[in-house]
Design a protein around this motif. Structure first.
Motif, short mmCIF file in Angstrom:
data_model
loop_
_atom_site.label_atom_id
_atom_site.label_comp_id
_atom_site.label_asym_id
_atom_site.label_seq_id
_atom_site.Cartn_x
_atom_site.Cartn_y
_atom_site.Cartn_z
N ARG A 21 -6.91 -22.91 88.46
CA ARG A 21 -6.13 -21.55 88.68
C ARG A 21 -4.74 -22.02 89.41
O ARG A 21 -3.64 -21.75 89.17
N ARG A 22 -5.05 -22.83 90.60
CA ARG A 22 -3.87 -23.13 91.41
C ARG A 22 -2.94 -23.99 90.78
O ARG A 22 -1.61 -23.93 90.92
N ARG A 66 -0.86 -22.11 88.47
CA ARG A 66 0.08 -21.30 89.24
C ARG A 66 1.29 -22.11 89.50
O ARG A 66 2.40 -21.66 89.49
N GLU A 67 0.93 -23.29 90.18
CA GLU A 67 2.03 -24.10 90.56
C GLU A 67 2.93 -24.60 89.24
O GLU A 67 4.19 -24.44 89.43
N ASP A 82 5.42 -21.81 88.15
CA ASP A 82 6.09 -20.92 89.43
C ASP A 82 7.33 -20.59 88.83
O ASP A 82 8.20 -21.48 87.96
N ALA A 85 3.63 -15.80 84.47
CA ALA A 85 2.56 -16.43 85.50
C ALA A 85 1.35 -15.89 85.62
O ALA A 85 -0.08 -16.42 85.33
N ASP A 86 1.36 -14.68 86.14
CA ASP A 86 0.16 -13.98 86.61
C ASP A 86 -0.77 -13.83 85.62
O ASP A 86 -2.03 -14.07 85.62
N VAL A 97 -2.28 -17.13 84.39
CA VAL A 97 -3.15 -17.76 85.44
C VAL A 97 -4.81 -16.82 85.47
O VAL A 97 -5.90 -17.48 85.36
N SER A 110 -8.19 -18.66 84.16
CA SER A 110 -9.26 -18.49 85.21
C SER A 110 -10.65 -18.03 84.22
O SER A 110 -11.81 -18.80 84.40
N ARG A 162 4.99 -24.70 78.52
CA ARG A 162 5.80 -23.74 78.86
C ARG A 162 7.26 -23.65 77.89
O ARG A 162 7.79 -24.62 77.69
#
Length: 118
Positions: free
Chosen positions: A23-24, A27-28, A31, A36-37, A40, A44, A67
């Motif tokens: 997940r991290r 997200r990075e 960015d 993104a939300d 993620v 997850s 992307r």
């Protein structure tokens, strides 16, 4: 379709604590992307399915993200195994949440005839 801007791929051990790491990293990678939300959250849910409910819990799962400007393509490949749908109840589960957030989604076998899912 928008042109491809960048690609992320990560291989994670099939352990529950790796879900947060996936997940991290996603997200990075995303960015500044408006999607993104949601992306993620989808990663997850898919990573949790891979680490908790597939044969990847004894191996690895792979996360891929492409992307395209404001759009993203998400994929989690696991080692497959038996799958039983959750019993219906009054709350959404992981795949229900993905279905609500994603424009299109599905699952299938990876190329090359392997037994995993993606």
């Amino acid at each position: 379709m928008q042109s491809l801007e960048s690609i992320y791929a990560g291989i994670f051990p099939g352990m529950p604590e790796q879900i947060a790491k996936a997940r991290r990293q996603v997200r990075e990678f995303l960015d500044g992307c408006p999607a993104a939300d949601d992306a993620v959250l989808i990663i997850s849910e898919l990573a949790a399915n891979a680490a908790l409910h597939s044969l990847s819990r004894n191996g690895v799962f792979t996360v891929r993200v492409k992307r395209y400007g404001t759009c993203v393509y998400l994929e989690v490949e696991d080692a497959g195994g038996p799958w039983t749908p959750a019993a219906p109840d009054d709350r959404p589960h992981g795949l229900d949440i993905i279905g609500m957030l994603a424009r299109t989604w599905g699952s299938g076998n990876p190329p090359g005839g392997s037994s995993g899912r993606r």
